[in-house]
Design an enzyme around this catalytic site. Structure first.
Site, short mmCIF file in Angstrom:
data_model
loop_
_atom_site.label_atom_id
_atom_site.label_comp_id
_atom_site.label_asym_id
_atom_site.label_seq_id
_atom_site.Cartn_x
_atom_site.Cartn_y
_atom_site.Cartn_z
N ARG A 189 0.84 -1.19 0.00
CA ARG A 189 0.00 0.00 0.00
C ARG A 189 0.88 1.25 0.00
O ARG A 189 1.95 1.27 0.60
CB ARG A 189 -0.93 0.03 1.22
CG ARG A 189 -2.03 -1.01 1.18
CD ARG A 189 -3.07 -0.65 0.14
NE ARG A 189 -4.19 -1.57 0.11
CZ ARG A 189 -4.27 -2.65 -0.66
NH1 ARG A 189 -3.25 -2.95 -1.45
NH2 ARG A 189 -5.34 -3.41 -0.65
N HIS A 223 -0.22 0.01 -9.83
CA HIS A 223 -0.90 -0.88 -8.88
C HIS A 223 -1.43 -2.14 -9.57
O HIS A 223 -2.60 -2.51 -9.38
CB HIS A 223 -2.03 -0.14 -8.16
CG HIS A 223 -2.30 -0.72 -6.79
ND1 HIS A 223 -2.76 0.03 -5.75
CD2 HIS A 223 -2.18 -1.99 -6.31
CE1 HIS A 223 -2.92 -0.74 -4.67
NE2 HIS A 223 -2.56 -1.98 -5.00
#
Length: 309
Positions: free
Chosen positions: A224, A272
């Site tokens: 993250r 991502h």
């Protein structure tokens, strides 16, 4: 049973069709940002709408369409009795391992230098890589982190893993608990972050931790964006202490066009997508877990709210 799929994205219709086929006894609908409550008791979400629980107070089970659950835990108006279940692997483990190996080999075998040499038409001979000079440390030994550690170890790199509670992984030196974190960092040159995002792990990739790695260390963050203190990374790269970083997750996504990560010569960026959820594998898991819950059985992937994963 009424299953609500959120978000309403480009692939929503395929998910609705597949969920309907896999759980034929259920009504399946897609999230309508302007619509009323559909009386859902199950939701399948990714990047969930902030008013999910406000509009659907009858939700009993929420499946996250990925390994991370921080976005669901942060939603307001949810009952503590709601069961949050994360997908276990769902095809992500092998993708994550591929990504980490790609970035590790790019760094350890200096493929960046070879790309520059090609552009300059230079025939550049580099010394062979000694894997013992590139010890890898994997932060987080859940399903994904364990898969990453095992694959990297199989290539001959010295690999260690760190987790909050003790783990045993064949071929991997395991550290656990806060007291062992500094020792884990001190033996690591390539740090791979696969931790869940919790209040305890937020900002863990900071000046203090990153400066404890070997000199010329390399960071690979596939977890993250909020694990990383952006400016601390930039400062350590510019000071020459860190050799580089491969980043797949960011505090703001998409990454703003004026963010310095885009143009930094020592940073590699991906959007991502280090490990993407595979729909068919995910739906099989969801259907199996719903059937197990209906039988009163315990299911894997159930989130402990106190731990945050």
């Amino acid at each position: 049973m009424h299953i609500l799929y959120a978000p309403n994205d480009a692939g929503a219709s395929e998910w609705i069709t597949a969920l309907t086929a896999a759980v034929p006894e259920a009504t399946v609908s897609v999230w309508d940002p302007e619509g009323p409550s559909v009386g859902a008791d199950v939701a399948v979400v990714w990047g969930p709408p902030k008013n999910l629980f406000t509009r659907e107070p009858g939700l009993k089970v929420v499946f996250t369409r990925g390994a991370g659950v921080d976005s669901v835990l942060a939603l307001p108006d949810q009952s503590a009795s709601v069961r949050i279940i994360r997908l276990e692997d769902a095809g992500m483990g092998v993708q994550m391992a591929e990504y980490v190996v790609h970035e590790l080999v790019h760094a350890s075998r200096a493929f960046g230098k070879l790309a520059v040499a090609q552009a300059e038409r230079e025939w550049l001979n580099l010394p062979a890589t000694e894997r013992r000079d590139w010890p890898v440390g994997v932060l987080g030994l859940g399903q994904l982190g364990t898969r990453v550690a095992q694959v990297v170890a199989s290539l001959g790199y010295p690999v260690a893993g760190w987790s909050r509670s003790p783990r045993e992984v064949d071929g991997v030196e395991c550290f656990s608990g806060q007291a062992s974190l500094n020792a884990f960092l001190a033996r690591t040159r390539v740090l791979v972050n696969v931790l869940p995002l919790t209040p305890e792990t937020e900002n863990i990739l900071c000046r203090d931790t990153l400066s404890r790695l070997w000199p010329d260390a390399y960071l690979i963050n596939v977890a993250r964006g909020h694990h990383l203190v952006d400016q601390d990374l930039l400062d350590l790269l510019d000071a020459g202490y860190l050799a580089g970083a491969s980043l797949d997750a960011f505090r703001v996504e998409p990454l703003p066009i004026d963010h310095p990560f885009w143009t930094h010569p020592k940073i590699r960026i991906t959007p991502h997508n280090a490990a993407m959820t595979l729909r068919d594998e995910s739906i099989v898991q969801i259907a199996d877990k719903l059937a197990a819950l209906a039988r009163g059985e315990t299911v894997g992937g159930t989130v402990d709210r106190q731990r945050g994963y």
